[in-house]
Enzyme design. Sequence first.
Site, PDB file in Angstrom:
ATOM      1  N   ALA A   5       0.849  -1.198   0.000  1.00 51.43           N
ATOM      2  CA  ALA A   5       0.000   0.000   0.000  1.00 51.43           C
ATOM      3  C   ALA A   5       0.881   1.243   0.000  1.00 51.43           C
ATOM      4  O   ALA A   5       1.882   1.302   0.717  1.00 51.43           O
ATOM      5  CB  ALA A   5      -0.912   0.007   1.221  1.00 51.43           C
ATOM      6  N   ILE A   6       0.502   2.217  -0.797  1.00 49.93           N
ATOM      7  CA  ILE A   6       1.195   3.511  -0.836  1.00 49.93           C
ATOM      8  C   ILE A   6       0.357   4.499  -0.039  1.00 49.93           C
ATOM      9  O   ILE A   6      -0.820   4.701  -0.350  1.00 49.93           O
ATOM     10  CB  ILE A   6       1.344   4.033  -2.285  1.00 49.93           C
ATOM     11  CG1 ILE A   6       1.866   2.940  -3.223  1.00 49.93           C
ATOM     12  CG2 ILE A   6       2.218   5.280  -2.325  1.00 49.93           C
ATOM     13  CD1 ILE A   6       3.219   2.390  -2.881  1.00 49.93           C
ATOM     14  N   GLY A  11       1.826  12.056   8.297  1.00 47.84           N
ATOM     15  CA  GLY A  11       1.428  12.750   9.525  1.00 47.84           C
ATOM     16  C   GLY A  11       0.711  11.830  10.502  1.00 47.84           C
ATOM     17  O   GLY A  11       0.686  10.603  10.333  1.00 47.84           O
ATOM     18  N   GLY A  14      -2.051   9.669   8.923  1.00 48.16           N
ATOM     19  CA  GLY A  14      -1.430   8.685   8.034  1.00 48.16           C
ATOM     20  C   GLY A  14      -0.784   7.549   8.808  1.00 48.16           C
ATOM     21  O   GLY A  14      -0.993   6.370   8.497  1.00 48.16           O
ATOM     22  N   LYS A 213     -21.449  11.580   9.413  1.00 51.92           N
ATOM     23  CA  LYS A 213     -20.189  11.830  10.112  1.00 51.92           C
ATOM     24  C   LYS A 213     -19.829  13.318  10.096  1.00 51.92           C
ATOM     25  O   LYS A 213     -19.547  13.918  11.123  1.00 51.92           O
ATOM     26  CB  LYS A 213     -19.083  10.993   9.457  1.00 51.92           C
ATOM     27  CG  LYS A 213     -17.778  11.016  10.228  1.00 51.92           C
ATOM     28  CD  LYS A 213     -16.809  12.021   9.655  1.00 51.92           C
ATOM     29  CE  LYS A 213     -15.653  12.213  10.618  1.00 51.92           C
ATOM     30  NZ  LYS A 213     -14.594  13.059  10.082  1.00 51.92           N
TER      31      LYS A 213
END
Length: 388
Positions: A5-6, A11, A14, A213
């Site tokens: 996964a990229i 931060g 992430g 949300k």
Amino acid sequence: MGKKAIQFGGGNIGRGFVAEFLHEAGYEVVFIDVVDKIIDALKSTPSYEVSEVSEEGEKTKTITNYRAINSKTNEEDVVKEIGTADVVTCAVGPNVLKFIAPVIAKGIDARTASKPVAVIACENAIGATDTLRGFIEQHTDKDRLSSMSERARFANSAIDRIVPNQPPNAGLNVRIEKFYEWTVEQTPFGEFGHPDIPAIHWVDDLKPYIERKLFTVNTGHATTAYYGHVRGKKMIADALADAEIRKIVHNVLEQTAMLITTKHEITEQEQNEYVDTIVKRMSNPFLEDNVERVGRAPLRKLSRNERFIGPASQLAEKGLPFDALLGSIEMALRFQNVPGDEESAELAKILKEMSADEATGKLTGLEKSHPLYKPVQNVVAKVQKDSK
């Protein structure tokens, strides 16, 4: 070969949300960022910890099996990684999507695998993956657009997890709340099926989840922050310990609940329980969530489809009450010249230099004919008068 996964954005979200669950799903995670400090730290540290905070205490997980690339200096490497990846995610902020799109476009175009890469933007914004896709298409040859779905599939997502300010010497470690929701639409993947990520709740129609949300968590969180800021509170939990602010937040969320239950197949009871869960989460003192952190970027939060104008405009169109949301809008307008927040300084400048009419249009994007325009203009004029 293992799954890869990229993740654009190294931060707190992430590392402490997206990468945590990608790691648990068995993916090698390749972090992409332009901040030298973050990339250097990730390259030189083989693991970091994610501490999930709840009333029961803290639970710590160790994250390993990752690499990091600086896209500012090593763009070709990023293109190659996307060329062989299974998933591309990002948590960079909605305003940064246009900057990461060119390299993602090159990476997608370079793909030769039989299965398309799954692209999922994990941002606090409605339709963020659609937005990213639009930017990617701008950087893709026109004759390659019709076949892009063979190389990439794009799915919108709704994410929900509070990541408070981190301790000063935390390094790569992240403190984060235990609760999370990560909902992603599954229909774009068609015959290929969605990626195997157990933490994700896959749905056919994402819109109810995103609106619920954004118009509950984000509206409630920001309302708490802006009222708290005006009343001198430092922490979100302190603000919600104030009975008056707590009541105001509930009033605001009653109005957004009216919109959510009339628009979507969500019952009043379901929404009321959701609101109670959200307020309880925000009241958690163990999170040490700072009012100024939650309030930052007021220009984005006051924009047309965001957490205040978004629901208030729809309520106004339906002839339903929106007065509590006007209070949130007023408090957001008072979030001016906060140290370290450029948008709050820009907000002060706009309110000082423009008329109420001009400022209302610029800040909210509302048309003058809209039923919400005049009430918001009155609030803008009131804040301008008080600022003089």
